[in-house]
Design a protein around this motif. Structure first.
Motif, PDB file in Angstrom:
ATOM      1  N   GLN A  81      15.852   6.181  16.875  1.00 22.92           N
ATOM      2  CA  GLN A  81      14.797   5.525  16.112  1.00 22.92           C
ATOM      3  C   GLN A  81      14.396   6.404  14.932  1.00 22.92           C
ATOM      4  OE1 GLN A  81      13.982   2.441  17.055  1.00 22.92           O
ATOM      5  NE2 GLN A  81      15.361   2.674  18.825  1.00 22.92           N
ATOM      6  N   GLN A  82      14.149   5.776  13.794  1.00 27.33           N
ATOM      7  CA  GLN A  82      13.708   6.484  12.597  1.00 27.33           C
ATOM      8  C   GLN A  82      12.310   6.023  12.182  1.00 27.33           C
ATOM      9  OE1 GLN A  82      17.394   7.862  10.072  1.00 27.33           O
ATOM     10  NE2 GLN A  82      17.060   5.686   9.735  1.00 27.33           N
ATOM     11  N   SER A  83      11.768   6.691  11.163  1.00 24.10           N
ATOM     12  CA  SER A  83      10.437   6.341  10.650  1.00 24.10           C
ATOM     13  C   SER A  83      10.456   6.344   9.130  1.00 24.10           C
ATOM     14  CB  SER A  83       9.375   7.323  11.166  1.00 24.10           C
ATOM     15  OG  SER A  83       9.241   7.240  12.554  1.00 24.10           O
ATOM     16  N   PRO A  84      10.959   5.266   8.518  1.00 27.42           N
ATOM     17  CA  PRO A  84      10.999   5.217   7.055  1.00 27.42           C
ATOM     18  C   PRO A  84       9.641   5.438   6.405  1.00 27.42           C
ATOM     19  CG  PRO A  84      12.342   3.466   7.997  1.00 27.42           C
ATOM     20  CD  PRO A  84      11.592   4.082   9.144  1.00 27.42           C
ATOM     21  N   ALA A  85       8.575   4.973   7.049  1.00 32.43           N
ATOM     22  CA  ALA A  85       7.238   5.139   6.477  1.00 32.43           C
ATOM     23  C   ALA A  85       6.837   6.604   6.449  1.00 32.43           C
ATOM     24  CB  ALA A  85       6.222   4.332   7.278  1.00 32.43           C
ATOM     25  N   ILE A  86       7.196   7.354   7.500  1.00 33.03           N
ATOM     26  CA  ILE A  86       6.868   8.772   7.535  1.00 33.03           C
ATOM     27  C   ILE A  86       7.651   9.521   6.473  1.00 33.03           C
ATOM     28  CG2 ILE A  86       6.980  10.875   8.927  1.00 33.03           C
ATOM     29  CD1 ILE A  86       6.480   9.242  11.381  1.00 33.03           C
ATOM     30  N   LEU A  87       8.901   9.133   6.246  1.00 35.45           N
ATOM     31  CA  LEU A  87       9.727   9.792   5.240  1.00 35.45           C
ATOM     32  C   LEU A  87       9.057   9.778   3.880  1.00 35.45           C
ATOM     33  CD1 LEU A  87      12.405  11.048   4.259  1.00 35.45           C
ATOM     34  CD2 LEU A  87      13.232   8.715   3.881  1.00 35.45           C
ATOM     35  N   SER A  88       8.484   8.651   3.511  1.00 33.63           N
ATOM     36  CA  SER A  88       7.902   8.523   2.179  1.00 33.63           C
ATOM     37  C   SER A  88       6.692   9.423   1.986  1.00 33.63           C
ATOM     38  CB  SER A  88       7.494   7.058   1.926  1.00 33.63           C
ATOM     39  OG  SER A  88       6.477   6.665   2.827  1.00 33.63           O
ATOM     40  N   SER A  89       6.062   9.846   3.091  1.00 34.57           N
ATOM     41  CA  SER A  89       4.835  10.631   2.962  1.00 34.57           C
ATOM     42  C   SER A  89       4.984  12.086   3.382  1.00 34.57           C
ATOM     43  CB  SER A  89       3.717   9.993   3.802  1.00 34.57           C
ATOM     44  OG  SER A  89       4.092   9.959   5.174  1.00 34.57           O
ATOM     45  N   THR A  90       6.060  12.438   4.126  1.00 34.28           N
ATOM     46  CA  THR A  90       6.145  13.790   4.662  1.00 34.28           C
ATOM     47  C   THR A  90       7.414  14.537   4.312  1.00 34.28           C
ATOM     48  OG1 THR A  90       7.055  12.974   6.745  1.00 34.28           O
ATOM     49  CG2 THR A  90       4.669  13.223   6.621  1.00 34.28           C
ATOM     50  N   GLY A  91       8.573  13.884   4.223  1.00 36.04           N
ATOM     51  CA  GLY A  91       9.781  14.617   3.891  1.00 36.04           C
ATOM     52  C   GLY A  91      10.951  14.318   4.793  1.00 36.04           C
ATOM     53  N   ASN A  92      11.959  15.202   4.728  1.00 31.54           N
ATOM     54  CA  ASN A  92      13.268  14.947   5.304  1.00 31.54           C
ATOM     55  C   ASN A  92      13.305  14.701   6.798  1.00 31.54           C
ATOM     56  OD1 ASN A  92      13.896  15.712   2.689  1.00 31.54           O
ATOM     57  ND2 ASN A  92      15.707  16.847   3.291  1.00 31.54           N
ATOM     58  N   LYS A  93      12.433  15.318   7.578  1.00 31.65           N
ATOM     59  CA  LYS A  93      12.611  15.347   9.019  1.00 31.65           C
ATOM     60  C   LYS A  93      12.238  14.040   9.702  1.00 31.65           C
ATOM     61  CE  LYS A  93      14.092  18.587  10.328  1.00 31.65           C
ATOM     62  NZ  LYS A  93      15.479  19.076  10.284  1.00 31.65           N
ATOM     63  N   ALA A  94      11.879  13.008   8.942  1.00 29.74           N
ATOM     64  CA  ALA A  94      11.581  11.699   9.528  1.00 29.74           C
ATOM     65  C   ALA A  94      12.814  10.821   9.634  1.00 29.74           C
ATOM     66  CB  ALA A  94      10.509  10.982   8.698  1.00 29.74           C
ATOM     67  N   GLN A  95      13.940  11.260   9.065  1.00 34.78           N
ATOM     68  CA  GLN A  95      15.168  10.486   9.081  1.00 34.78           C
ATOM     69  C   GLN A  95      16.320  11.354   9.584  1.00 34.78           C
ATOM     70  OE1 GLN A  95      12.942   8.024   8.501  1.00 34.78           O
ATOM     71  NE2 GLN A  95      14.682   6.895   7.721  1.00 34.78           N
ATOM     72  N   LEU A  96      17.393  10.698   9.976  1.00 37.49           N
ATOM     73  CA  LEU A  96      18.552  11.422  10.495  1.00 37.49           C
ATOM     74  C   LEU A  96      19.510  11.747   9.356  1.00 37.49           C
ATOM     75  CD1 LEU A  96      20.099  12.542  12.901  1.00 37.49           C
ATOM     76  CD2 LEU A  96      21.074  10.256  13.256  1.00 37.49           C
ATOM     77  N   ALA A  97      19.783  13.030   9.172  1.00 36.20           N
ATOM     78  CA  ALA A  97      20.689  13.486   8.125  1.00 36.20           C
ATOM     79  C   ALA A  97      22.104  13.639   8.667  1.00 36.20           C
ATOM     80  CB  ALA A  97      20.209  14.817   7.558  1.00 36.20           C
ATOM     81  N   GLN A  98      23.085  13.487   7.784  1.00 32.42           N
ATOM     82  CA  GLN A  98      24.492  13.629   8.183  1.00 32.42           C
ATOM     83  C   GLN A  98      24.767  14.997   8.788  1.00 32.42           C
ATOM     84  OE1 GLN A  98      27.244  12.491   5.016  1.00 32.42           O
ATOM     85  NE2 GLN A  98      25.639  11.238   4.109  1.00 32.42           N
ATOM     86  N   ILE A  99      24.189  16.053   8.201  1.00 33.57           N
ATOM     87  CA  ILE A  99      24.478  17.386   8.706  1.00 33.57           C
ATOM     88  C   ILE A  99      23.955  17.576  10.122  1.00 33.57           C
ATOM     89  CG2 ILE A  99      22.400  18.433   7.725  1.00 33.57           C
ATOM     90  CD1 ILE A  99      24.138  20.984   7.309  1.00 33.57           C
ATOM     91  N   THR A 100      22.900  16.856  10.495  1.00 29.68           N
ATOM     92  CA  THR A 100      22.350  17.005  11.848  1.00 29.68           C
ATOM     93  C   THR A 100      23.344  16.522  12.895  1.00 29.68           C
ATOM     94  OG1 THR A 100      20.121  16.686  10.959  1.00 29.68           O
ATOM     95  CG2 THR A 100      20.392  16.477  13.335  1.00 29.68           C
ATOM     96  N   THR A 101      23.984  15.380  12.648  1.00 25.71           N
ATOM     97  CA  THR A 101      24.968  14.870  13.614  1.00 25.71           C
ATOM     98  C   THR A 101      26.193  15.776  13.659  1.00 25.71           C
ATOM     99  OG1 THR A 101      25.981  13.388  11.978  1.00 25.71           O
ATOM    100  CG2 THR A 101      24.171  12.508  13.277  1.00 25.71           C
ATOM    101  N   LEU A 102      26.625  16.256  12.505  1.00 28.97           N
ATOM    102  CA  LEU A 102      27.784  17.147  12.462  1.00 28.97           C
ATOM    103  C   LEU A 102      27.488  18.475  13.151  1.00 28.97           C
ATOM    104  CD1 LEU A 102      28.819  16.464   8.759  1.00 28.97           C
ATOM    105  CD2 LEU A 102      30.133  15.801  10.792  1.00 28.97           C
TER     106      LEU A 102
END
Length: 301
Positions: free
Chosen positions: A56-77
């Motif tokens: 699950q992600q939080s697009p709304a949190i991303l817009s107000s706080t930064g990168n750690k609200a979404q899943l980045a490619q490097i995290t899965t790798l």
């Protein structure tokens, strides 16, 4: 094996951050924008470390706080790499069944928290409290009975055999703000807040994945790494804490700020291409560095 075995498996420790920066940013770096898999999706269906996960992600949190609200490619790798028992950390016994690991800036996805804990003793996921609601949801939903896999364009990798998630009771989630009450937070985290307590948690390895994405974070992030790696170790005082940092090469300005400052406090090695999975190799736009405090004592055989 000893820590010296790990260091011998790596390329030479680099001495000049300027030379390292030149090498990093002289390579062709693919355009990946901010590196998110899909920042607008409410959930992602991914395959990491042999497991199907629904994150699950939080697009709304991303817009107000930064990168750690979404899943980045490097995290899965990075999760795939760090959880592989063929990686250099496992092969040299830098990580093993008795390891206690701490992740800085774990974010909401819990991807590394879901990949590595079944193979070590304790995993401590830390971040600011605003990520915890979704983080705990992701960990809970992916460590219970396997849900039917969904068809998704966001799947990372393919599997013909789908392994169910493994329940992990060794994941601890703790708030840790790099910029306020840091030492008090660390002492409480390790059970050392009272003078008569010796604590029972020796941190063996510190992970950070995609944590340095603006210049304001550089100093508090590095100081947190120093503080964690400087904590006394009751059980194995001669085994220094290792710091492993995975990053996307987004901005040369941020790296020009981060690497020299980190290098002042840590001896630094870049994990060479031959020891990485395909998606992390040269030209991917991702790098992994390993650091040891400059005053750390390294035991030989």
């Amino acid at each position: 094996m000893t820590l010296s075995d790990l260091l011998q498996a790596l390329d030479e420790e680099f001495q000049d951050p300027e030379d390292e920066l030149f090498l990093l940013f002289s390579q062709a770096i693919p355009s990946q924008n901010l590196g998110f898999i899909d920042p607008k999706a409410d959930s992602l269906d991914i395959f990491v470390a042999g497991k199907d996960l629904i994150i699950q992600q939080s697009p709304a949190i991303l817009s107000s706080t930064g990168n750690k609200a979404q899943l980045a490619q490097i995290t899965t790798l990075f999760a795939d790499w760090i959880a592989s028992e063929n990686n250099v950390l496992f092969r040299t016994s830098a990580i093993g069944r008795g390891t206690i690991a701490l992740e800085l800036g774990c974010g909401i996805s819990g991807t590394v928290s879901l990949a590595l804990p079944p193979k070590i003793r304790t995993y401590i996921a830390t971040d600011q409290e605003y990520v915890f609601k979704t983080l705990k949801l992701n960990i809970a939903e992916n460590t219970t009975q396997q849900k039917p896999a969904k068809s998704s364009k966001h799947r990372e990798g393919k599997s013909t055999f789908r392994s169910p998630p493994t329940a992990s009771s060794n994941i601890k989630i703790t708030a840790l703000d790099w910029e306020s009450n840091l030492m008090l937070s660390l002492l409480k985290l390790l059970g050392l807040e009272s003078s008569d307590s010796s604590g029972d948690t020796d941190i063996d390895i510190v992970f950070a994945c995609d944590c340095v994405f603006n210049e304001a974070l550089v100093d508090p992030f590095i100081q947190t790494c120093v503080d964690l790696c400087s904590l006394p170790k009751a059980k194995l005082p001669k085994n220094p804490t290792i710091c492993v940092i995975a990053q996307q090469l987004r901005s040369n300005l941020i790296f020009e700020r981060w690497l020299p400052v980190f290098h002042r406090s840590f001896r630094v090695w870049m994990v060479p291409e031959r020891l990485l999975l395909e998606g992390l190799k040269e030209g991917s736009g991702f790098e992994i560095h390993i650091g040891l405090l400059r005053d750390a004592r390294i035991e030989s055989r």
